[in-house]
Enzyme design. Structure first.
Site, mmCIF file in Angstrom:
data_model
loop_
_atom_site.group_PDB
_atom_site.id
_atom_site.type_symbol
_atom_site.label_atom_id
_atom_site.label_comp_id
_atom_site.label_asym_id
_atom_site.label_seq_id
_atom_site.Cartn_x
_atom_site.Cartn_y
_atom_site.Cartn_z
ATOM 1 N N GLU A 266 0.828 -1.199 0.000
ATOM 2 C CA GLU A 266 0.000 0.000 0.000
ATOM 3 C C GLU A 266 0.868 1.257 0.000
ATOM 4 O OE1 GLU A 266 -2.793 -0.084 3.195
ATOM 5 O OE2 GLU A 266 -3.845 -1.855 2.430
ATOM 6 N N ARG B 189 -2.804 7.672 -24.624
ATOM 7 C CA ARG B 189 -3.070 6.904 -25.844
ATOM 8 C C ARG B 189 -4.343 6.070 -25.721
ATOM 9 N NH1 ARG B 189 2.563 4.717 -28.557
ATOM 10 N NH2 ARG B 189 3.600 6.734 -28.685
ATOM 11 N N GLN B 190 -4.814 5.892 -24.509
ATOM 12 C CA GLN B 190 -6.064 5.142 -24.292
ATOM 13 C C GLN B 190 -7.206 6.152 -24.178
ATOM 14 O OE1 GLN B 190 -5.932 1.750 -21.575
ATOM 15 N NE2 GLN B 190 -3.715 2.017 -21.363
ATOM 16 N N HIS C 169 -0.396 12.847 -26.420
ATOM 17 C CA HIS C 169 -0.529 12.140 -27.694
ATOM 18 C C HIS C 169 -1.669 12.731 -28.530
ATOM 19 C CE1 HIS C 169 -0.098 8.854 -30.488
ATOM 20 N NE2 HIS C 169 -1.375 8.549 -30.363
ATOM 21 N N LYS D 229 1.752 4.698 -42.449
ATOM 22 C CA LYS D 229 2.032 3.343 -41.971
ATOM 23 C C LYS D 229 1.043 2.341 -42.535
ATOM 24 C CE LYS D 229 4.002 4.526 -37.446
ATOM 25 N NZ LYS D 229 3.799 4.388 -35.987
ATOM 26 N N ASP E 79 8.303 12.855 -32.253
ATOM 27 C CA ASP E 79 7.144 12.135 -31.734
ATOM 28 C C ASP E 79 6.936 12.505 -30.273
ATOM 29 O OD1 ASP E 79 4.963 10.512 -32.010
ATOM 30 O OD2 ASP E 79 6.083 8.687 -32.477
#
Length: 341
Positions: A54, A115-116, A149, A219, A245
């Protein structure tokens, strides 16, 4: 906001108490640099892990009525995992809130989960929004961060968000490196990085007082986990390409973009990564690649010994930029002047 003091009208002024800057232990080195650059004292914190795993964190001094800035970079580099760092930041916010802090700003140099940011497949979670809601629900009044991002995901926060860019600092470093180069091209490693590289090209053009062109890598998906650079739109023949990037772990996008650029006649390549979250494998791949230099910032902190051992990597500090932003937020001043021209 309108305030009367001794019958003098003050408009647009908001006071949040005296400035207090704290940093969690895993980001303390960066916090020390931030405070050193603005000649401010980094305040003391209690930050520990119990034997059962914890976490525990709190300010070690009075914050009642103070304008509190808590620095914590959310990445997996170092001894603590990102989720432990996030838990400690939430716990720290709760402690400061319960101690009657006037305002709590979370300074997150690298913000995990950006990124999520969307539901890419059935039943996928919106993880970034979940992280934002957890911070806001537990005391955060403002967020200061850098180079997400997808900047649009700041909509996940229902509080003010200030996003910094490292391009001004990186451009200052690159100016002397590129003065004698005849042809320079900012090469986006994928379509999503186009605006970021367009901004870099703009700043380099103004700094070098000549045109810096833009090219974009497209890509092609190989499988669910891997994509390959397939095509470059733009003229890179005979150029030194600057590939920028926001973050990288394996370095594959950077290396793939430059390998394709070389086939199209590019002479040399420099990579820029704001948040260098490289694994050991990623570091090895970049070291052995044909890229001549990999420029990173200290949002993901690495000791000076790392850059001595891995001479292909260069650190450009953004600690002073964060320090100036903190001072301006505290004084209710605009921070756009820190990166706009």
């Amino acid at each position: 906001m309108i305030i009367y003091i001794n019958e003098i009208l003050i408009i647009g002024f908001m006071y949040h108490g005296e400035l207090r800057i704290f940093a969690l232990e895993s980001t303390r080195d960066f916090g020390e640099e931030v405070c050193k650059n603005i000649r401010h004292k980094l305040r003391s914190s209690i930050d520990k892990n119990f034997p059962d795993g914890e976490s525990y964190a709190q300010p070690a001094e009075d914050v009642r009525g103070k304008d509190v800035f808590v620095i914590q970079s959310l990445h997996n580099i170092g001894e603590e995992r990102v989720d432990t760092k996030l838990a400690k930041l939430i716990i720290y916010n709760i402690a400061a809130l319960r101690a009657s802090a006037g305002r709590i700003t979370n300074v997150i140099p690298y913000h995990a989960y950006t990124r999520q940011d969307r539901k890419a497949q059935s039943r996928a979670p919106l993880s970034f929004k979940a992280m934002a809601k957890a911070l806001v629900a537990n005391g955060a009044n403002r967020i200061l961060s850098m180079d997400w991002h997808n900047p649009a995901v700041e909509n996940a926060y229902d509080i003010p968000v200030d996003l910094l860019s490292p391009v001004k600092e990186i451009t200052s470093y690159l100016k002397t490196r590129l003065e004698d180069e005849e042809k320079i091209v900012a090469l986006a490693p994928d379509v999503g990085a186009t605006s970021r590289n367009e901004y870099l090209a703009h700043r380099l053009s103004k700094s070098l007082e000549r045109e810096v062109d833009l090219a974009v890598t497209f890509k092609k998906r190989k499988d669910e986990k891997q994509t390959n650079a397939a095509k470059i739109i733009g003229d890179v023949d005979g150029a030194i390409v600057i590939i920028y990037d926001d973050e990288s772990v394996t370095g594959s996008s950077l290396i793939g973009a430059f390998e394709l650029a070389k086939k199209m006649g590019a002479k040399r390549g420099i990579a820029i990564v704001t948040h260098g979250k490289f694994t050991d494998e990623g570091i090895s791949r970049l070291k052995n690649s044909d890229l001549e230099e990999i420029i990173v910032t200290d949002t993901v902190w690495r000791p000076a010994s790392f850059f001595k051992e891995h001479s292909k990597f260069t650190n450009v500090s953004v600690a002073q930029l964060f320090g100036e932003a903190i001072q301006r937020i505290h004084n209710s001043e605009s921070i756009s002047c820190l990166f706009d021209e």
